[in-house]
Motif scaffolding. Sequence first.
Motif, PDB file in Angstrom:
ATOM      1  N   THR A 182      -3.004  -5.809 -10.488  1.00 51.00           N
ATOM      2  CA  THR A 182      -2.446  -4.917  -9.467  1.00 51.00           C
ATOM      3  C   THR A 182      -3.510  -4.110  -8.734  1.00 51.00           C
ATOM      4  N   TYR A 214      -1.703  -6.218 -16.551  1.00 57.79           N
ATOM      5  CA  TYR A 214      -0.890  -5.857 -15.389  1.00 57.79           C
ATOM      6  C   TYR A 214      -1.720  -5.037 -14.401  1.00 57.79           C
ATOM      7  N   ARG A 223       2.233  -5.948  -0.862  1.00 57.60           N
ATOM      8  CA  ARG A 223       3.259  -5.360  -1.730  1.00 57.60           C
ATOM      9  C   ARG A 223       3.659  -3.978  -1.231  1.00 57.60           C
ATOM     10  N   TYR A 271       5.299  -2.193  -4.021  1.00 60.32           N
ATOM     11  CA  TYR A 271       4.287  -1.348  -4.626  1.00 60.32           C
ATOM     12  C   TYR A 271       4.789   0.073  -4.805  1.00 60.32           C
ATOM     13  N   MET A 326      -2.073  -6.544  -2.580  1.00 55.26           N
ATOM     14  CA  MET A 326      -1.631  -5.177  -2.842  1.00 55.26           C
ATOM     15  C   MET A 326      -1.092  -4.535  -1.568  1.00 55.26           C
ATOM     16  N   ILE A 340       6.529  -0.134 -10.076  1.00 58.50           N
ATOM     17  CA  ILE A 340       5.463  -0.198 -11.081  1.00 58.50           C
ATOM     18  C   ILE A 340       5.966   0.319 -12.423  1.00 58.50           C
TER      19      ILE A 340
END
Length: 428
Positions: free
Chosen positions: A277, A273, A222, A228, A219, A233
Amino acid sequence: MAATIEKQLEETQAKWQQTQQELDKTKSELHDVREEFERSQSQLDEVLGELEQTHFELYQLKEKGEQQQSESNGEVEQELEETKSKLQETEQLLEESQSQLGETMAVLEEHQSQMEQTMGVLEESQGKLQQKQEELEQVKAELAQKQSGVESELQKELEETKAQLRETEQLLEEYQSQLEETMGILEQYQSQSQQKHQELEQVKQEWEQTKLQLQQTKMELRKLKGDYKPESIIKDVVNILQETTKEEKIELPQKFNQGSLNQHQRIARVAEYCVQTWPGDLIEIGCFEGETTKLLAEVAQKYNRRLVAVNPWEIGIQNPQGGEYEAFLKKIELYQTNVDIVRGSSLDEKTIALIKSRELCFAFVDNLHTYDDCLSDIKTVSHCQGIIAVNDLLLNYEIDSAFNKGAEVTQSRKLYLPICKEGYLLKL
């Protein structure tokens, strides 16, 4: 064989008794015939006596007739006729008696013949009975001899069995000793196995922590790479929604069941998802019979997360009529180890406190369909790091208003496609 002979002997004795009874019966009948014969003989004697008396009277009448022939020939002739008539009757009676006597003699001879035959059968039966008794005695002697031999053999076999039993007991003691040694080794291995199991559990925990750290690292990467970003998203979620709404059709005016064709799968895809995430567990407020719960529990099990399922399942609250909780348990039985069931109202303070104590990455709100209740549930899961899904926006204006207000309260971005029943709040 002895039983057969005894049975034949019993049958022969029964026949002999039956023959004896028949003989007694024949003797009784013969006695009756003799009595009847004697009565007939007596009657014959009486008839002969009367006949002699009649001849005597006839002789006297002849003499009297000769003497009184001159006196009354008419009277003599009349008496003579009467006497002749009596004589004829007497002769007829004599013939009948002789006929009866002949019949009686024939019956007597027949009974004598039957009695002779019966005596022959009786003598034959007595001979057979004596022969069977001799055979029975012989069989008894043979049985006694065989029994003596069998007892001797049984005694010998008993001694051999006792010897084998002693050998078996010795072997059993040896096996028991070996078993005790094996049990000691097994306990040692079991202790080592428990130790290995504990070490394995520790490794699993370390692995889960490593996975969590790796996920957090991904994360962070990202975020550093720019993957991110909220736009990224939103794009990912929109792609999921579009893939699961290809078969849906927009109806004008919009109907309540619009967007429900693949809704359960769509929500599960969004939840998966979120699990990929963000850290944390999943929660569903309002489960009813567990259609969506089953898919969310499958996601939780797949990624070693927990699913919190909140619902009162009480008649009079929402729409339950009985049996919904049992149906719910049946739906999730394969994934129940990853589900934490909270059987109570989401508006209860204890339930709210419990929910707020859990780290969440996805929340699905599908509880009471009023503005205040829906908004309260959104506030309860407002600490969710990922996405909050709110169901039934098409149901009434209050749910839609609560959804909009919830976005404001939680400082989330709204994502809603008119072709879907639910809307999404993204904490970005």
